[in-house]
Enzyme design. Sequence first.
Site, short mmCIF file in Angstrom:
data_model
loop_
_atom_site.label_atom_id
_atom_site.label_comp_id
_atom_site.label_asym_id
_atom_site.label_seq_id
_atom_site.Cartn_x
_atom_site.Cartn_y
_atom_site.Cartn_z
N VAL A 246 0.84 -1.19 0.00
CA VAL A 246 0.00 0.00 0.00
C VAL A 246 0.88 1.24 0.00
O VAL A 246 1.91 1.29 0.67
CB VAL A 246 -0.93 0.02 1.24
CG1 VAL A 246 -1.72 1.33 1.30
CG2 VAL A 246 -1.88 -1.17 1.22
N LYS A 247 0.44 2.23 -0.77
CA LYS A 247 1.10 3.54 -0.78
C LYS A 247 0.16 4.55 -0.14
O LYS A 247 -1.01 4.64 -0.51
CB LYS A 247 1.42 3.96 -2.22
CG LYS A 247 2.00 5.37 -2.36
CD LYS A 247 2.29 5.69 -3.81
CE LYS A 247 2.76 7.13 -4.00
NZ LYS A 247 3.10 7.43 -5.42
#
Length: 290
Positions: A202-203
């Site tokens: 995840v960013k």
Amino acid sequence: MAEQDFSKKEKEYHLDVPQTCEAFFLKGSNSYDWGMKNRLARIFNPRSGKTVMLAFDHGYFQGPTTGLERIDVTIRPLAPYADALMLTRGTLRSLIDPSVANPIVMRASGGPSILKELSDERIAVDMEDALRMNVSAVAVQVFIGGANETQTVHNMTRLVDMGMRYGMPVLGVTAVGKELTRDARYISLATRMLAELGASFVKTYFVPDFEQVTAACPVPIVIAGGKKLPEREALQMARDAIDQGASGVDMGRNIFQSDSPVAMIGAVRKVVHENCGVKEAYEYYLDTKK
């Protein structure tokens, strides 16, 4: 016909050495298939467990961003210093030399421009095309709390299903609109949802109490660089994020809009992979900039 083994050397089965089965180094990834793990091990350095990604996919919704007017001129010198390149398939095919060794994280969602409702995205890349281009992961924007929240969540879950079929990791990118508050409560909600729904990593944005965000997310988190900051402040943000559980950074403007992009990405690498403090990394930036 295969030749027989006529070697007179006695066979050695190493009966005193049990076969080991080591856990995969990356958080939350141990149960993936071999191909998925192999792709993730290209993006994340197996020695440090971290990554320095270079993001220059901004043009997919905002056109020629400052510093990216000529990607072939500004990004090419930076590529050797990046663990992975985050870009669009158009840029990959038209501007990136196929001989580069960098793993590719390819933007796979899109649709609206900055002139429209940004959350109205669709899947913009077929998984087979991603495989043809030998990318290491695909990225999809998810607008938790946005006008088209469910649609963008479904964009991601469809890509996750296709990715599982072919061994392709999906990077879930949390999008924060102007009307949403960037705080640990919201970022924890968004990152946990993306992980629970199948994103391999995840960013998101760095916020106060970030250690709560990383603790509650069962997959690796890389932080977005966000708007351009003074170099020392950007290095401080990277240091704080790593100290609070981030598995790397995915920076764009804080690198390619720097006064010395090559020096800056080198300084970020000092923080992420060599565990350097901000003072040492900033001194490296100043020395290399000269």
